[in-house]
Design a protein around this motif. Structure first.
Motif, PDB file in Angstrom:
ATOM      1  N   MET A 199       0.937  -1.321  -0.086  1.00  0.00           N
ATOM      2  CA  MET A 199       0.032  -0.214  -0.173  1.00  0.00           C
ATOM      3  C   MET A 199       0.594   1.161   0.013  1.00  0.00           C
ATOM      4  SD  MET A 199      -3.461  -0.606   2.128  1.00  0.00           S
ATOM      5  CE  MET A 199      -2.710  -1.622   3.841  1.00  0.00           C
TER       6      MET A 199
ATOM      7  N   LEU B 135      -8.347  -7.634   5.818  1.00  0.00           N
ATOM      8  CA  LEU B 135      -8.492  -6.646   4.854  1.00  0.00           C
ATOM      9  C   LEU B 135      -9.924  -7.139   4.026  1.00  0.00           C
ATOM     10  CD1 LEU B 135      -5.153  -6.290   3.120  1.00  0.00           C
ATOM     11  CD2 LEU B 135      -6.185  -4.323   4.646  1.00  0.00           C
TER      12      LEU B 135
ATOM     13  N   ASN C 194       1.117  -2.655   5.979  1.00  0.00           N
ATOM     14  CA  ASN C 194       1.988  -2.512   5.234  1.00  0.00           C
ATOM     15  C   ASN C 194       3.132  -2.700   5.417  1.00  0.00           C
ATOM     16  OD1 ASN C 194       2.377  -1.609   2.767  1.00  0.00           O
ATOM     17  ND2 ASN C 194       2.210   0.524   2.615  1.00  0.00           N
TER      18      ASN C 194
ATOM     19  N   LEU D 179      -9.383   2.354   7.279  1.00  0.00           N
ATOM     20  CA  LEU D 179      -8.719   1.724   6.528  1.00  0.00           C
ATOM     21  C   LEU D 179      -9.185   1.278   5.736  1.00  0.00           C
ATOM     22  CD1 LEU D 179      -6.066   1.438   4.555  1.00  0.00           C
ATOM     23  CD2 LEU D 179      -5.534  -0.935   5.793  1.00  0.00           C
ATOM     24  N   ARG D 180     -10.491  -0.026   5.743  1.00  0.00           N
ATOM     25  CA  ARG D 180     -11.406  -0.839   5.358  1.00  0.00           C
ATOM     26  C   ARG D 180     -12.284   0.339   4.760  1.00  0.00           C
ATOM     27  NH1 ARG D 180     -12.910  -4.348   9.520  1.00  0.00           N
ATOM     28  NH2 ARG D 180     -14.474  -5.216   8.599  1.00  0.00           N
TER      29      ARG D 180
ATOM     30  N   LEU E 202     -10.646   2.228   2.178  1.00  0.00           N
ATOM     31  CA  LEU E 202     -10.375   1.322   0.550  1.00  0.00           C
ATOM     32  C   LEU E 202     -11.842   0.866   0.062  1.00  0.00           C
ATOM     33  CD1 LEU E 202      -7.614  -1.199   2.182  1.00  0.00           C
ATOM     34  CD2 LEU E 202      -7.334   0.611   0.719  1.00  0.00           C
TER      35      LEU E 202
ATOM     36  N   ASN F 143     -12.219   3.314  -2.558  1.00  0.00           N
ATOM     37  CA  ASN F 143     -11.607   3.091  -3.590  1.00  0.00           C
ATOM     38  C   ASN F 143     -12.262   2.372  -4.438  1.00  0.00           C
ATOM     39  OD1 ASN F 143      -9.333   5.175  -3.117  1.00  0.00           O
ATOM     40  ND2 ASN F 143      -8.298   3.930  -2.684  1.00  0.00           N
TER      41      ASN F 143
ATOM     42  N   TYR G 157      -7.310  -5.419  -1.167  1.00  0.00           N
ATOM     43  CA  TYR G 157      -6.988  -4.239  -1.317  1.00  0.00           C
ATOM     44  C   TYR G 157      -7.146  -4.597  -3.160  1.00  0.00           C
ATOM     45  CZ  TYR G 157      -1.879  -4.740   0.168  1.00  0.00           C
ATOM     46  OH  TYR G 157      -1.482  -5.016   0.244  1.00  0.00           O
TER      47      TYR G 157
ATOM     48  N   ASN H  44      -4.063  -2.699  -8.230  1.00  0.00           N
ATOM     49  CA  ASN H  44      -4.553  -2.746  -6.531  1.00  0.00           C
ATOM     50  C   ASN H  44      -4.701  -0.820  -6.229  1.00  0.00           C
ATOM     51  OD1 ASN H  44      -3.188  -1.691  -4.027  1.00  0.00           O
ATOM     52  ND2 ASN H  44      -1.049  -2.607  -4.660  1.00  0.00           N
TER      53      ASN H  44
ATOM     54  N   ALA I 139      -5.013  -0.190  -3.129  1.00  0.00           N
ATOM     55  CA  ALA I 139      -4.805   0.896  -2.296  1.00  0.00           C
ATOM     56  C   ALA I 139      -3.257   1.916  -1.745  1.00  0.00           C
ATOM     57  CB  ALA I 139      -3.416  -0.315  -0.736  1.00  0.00           C
ATOM     58  N   CYS I 140      -4.007   2.918  -2.058  1.00  0.00           N
ATOM     59  CA  CYS I 140      -3.330   4.730  -2.761  1.00  0.00           C
ATOM     60  C   CYS I 140      -4.463   5.493  -2.053  1.00  0.00           C
ATOM     61  CB  CYS I 140      -3.018   4.051  -3.573  1.00  0.00           C
ATOM     62  SG  CYS I 140      -3.470   3.899  -4.818  1.00  0.00           S
TER      63      CYS I 140
END
Length: 406
Positions: A33, A201, A233, A287-288, A291, A294, A318, A363, A365-366
């Motif tokens: 991530m 996750l 991470n 975070l979850r 994500l 996203n 993610y 991916n 996760a950003c």
């Protein structure tokens, strides 16, 4: 939001595998991530650095307590502390299992598409990869139990590596499915290695089922691989654990990990894990949610701007699995074209098994701004690819009609 996941952190020039790419490229491939890890972990590591001595480390009781409490509270898995064995990573543990629990030329079953490094752990140790393809219905994946049983019934099959939750498609296996896997493996004397590194996750409101909790049989024939590394991470810290309820199987794995010299922690591995599993819950839940948002952004963007591409339904990880079958049957060619022409770097699905040929792994996760830029490049690259293919078809048709001098 208490934790700033929108903050863009420049990772170039830091020895990052993910970001060791040309300046114009946007890497959304390997599974790490672009977020700083939880503050509680950074604080624990800073305190360790401040101490200033980094000698050999033991594994204290607090390490086992952190795992036991986390899995008990968050996943309903009552782990006996004696079941836990430290290891430096999930893949080292899987490779050890392949070497210790099988002999050369035996079969190891994997359900494809699946994490590509499983293949390395099998092939590099002189064992046979036996693919049991998952069934894809255009929406998501399910196990093909008829095919799986046939592969497990082969007398040369001695091990199965399960991905739970599933990478790359983000499938959460339900209890009944896992229990049936356990029944089949027990029937044919096959041990299960369950890679559960992505288990924390899951989407908000979704929960995974630890393989060892699906039934007593699953518990007794399995080695579960867990870690804080994907979740928080911190893959570069190299800290993980295996959970092995059966004492005879646990002894074999303990001996194998020690023989392979992957059973001792570095100076930061224990402190990082304790901090993550003791104080990292609030950060993880934030975070979850981020994500998940996203994922929703990508699904909406692809639906509106690249209608011939499909984001396969996902409840965990993610990573997103993009079905490109209406665009091309060679997504490796498509992903290479997109990378060359837009700089967007993704993982071709063929790496995850033969039935991944028409897919790409992405991916997300950003920070959202990077996701938005990635989607812009994905749309531009896909449009250009289709245009190129259409022109090639037109040229080919014209040649067949004799309109072009050859």
């Amino acid at each position: 939001m208490k934790f700033d996941f929108d903050k863009v952190i420049d990772r170039r020039g830091t020895g990052s595998l993910k970001w060791d790419v040309p300046e114009n490229e946007l890497p959304m491939w390997v599974a790490d991530m672009d977020f700083q890890t939880a503050p509680c972990i950074r604080e624990a590591l800073a305190a360790r650095v401040e101490h200033g001595i980094f000698g050999y480390s033991i594994i204290p009781d607090e390490w086992a307590d952190a795992y036991v409490n986390w899995w008990g509270n968050r996943h309903g898995f009552a782990i006996d502390r004696d079941w836990l064995v430290f290891c430096s990573g999930v893949i080292p543990a899987i490779s050890t299992a392949v070497r210790k629990l099988t002999t050369p030329a035996e079969n190891v079953v994997v359900q494809t598409p699946v994490y590509n490094i499983f293949f390395n752990s099998i092939y590099n140790n002189g064992r046979n990869i036996l693919e049991s393809p998952l069934k894809y219905d255009g929406e998501g994946y399910a196990m093909d139990f008829e095919d799986l049983e046939a592969k497990l019934a082969d007398p040369q099959t001695s091990l199965m590596i399960l991905c739970n939750p599933q990478n790359p498609a983000g499938k959460i296996w339900d209890k009944e499915t896992l229990a049936h896997v356990g029944e089949l493996c027990a029937k044919y004397g096959v041990t299960v290695i369950s890679d559960e590194i992505h288990c924390d996750l899951t989407d908000p409101g979704k929960e995974y089922v630890p393989f060892a909790t699906a039934s007593d049989t699953c518990r007794d024939i399995s080695v579960t691989c867990i870690a804080p590394t994907k979740t928080f991470n911190i893959a570069g810290i190299q800290t993980a654990a295996i959970v092995v309820p059966d004492k005879f199987l646990r002894h074999k794995m303990w001996r194998g990990l020690n023989t392979d010299e992957v059973a001792e922690p570095n100076a930061f591995a224990v402190d990082a894990a304790i901090a993550a599993f003791t104080n990292g819950g609030e950060w993880l839940d934030s975070l979850r949610q981020y994500l998940y948002e996203n994922k929703q952004y990508v699904r909406k963007f692809v639906s509106e701007n690249i209608p011939d591409m499909k984001v396969v339904y996902s409840e965990a990880t993610y990573l997103l699995w993009l079905d490109c079958s209406k665009i091309t049957d060679n997504a490796k060619q498509l992903s290479a074209f997109i990378r060359k022409n837009t700089g967007l770097y993704m993982s071709p699905g063929l790496s995850y098994g033969k039935n991944g040929k028409a897919f790409i792994r992405l991916n997300i996760a950003c920070p959202r701004s990077i996701v938005e830029e990635g989607m812009k490049r994905l749309a531009e690259g896909t449009t250009a690819f289709r245009k190129m293919n259409a022109e090639m078809v037109n040229i080919d048709n014209a040649a067949k009609k004799g309109d072009i001098d050859e």
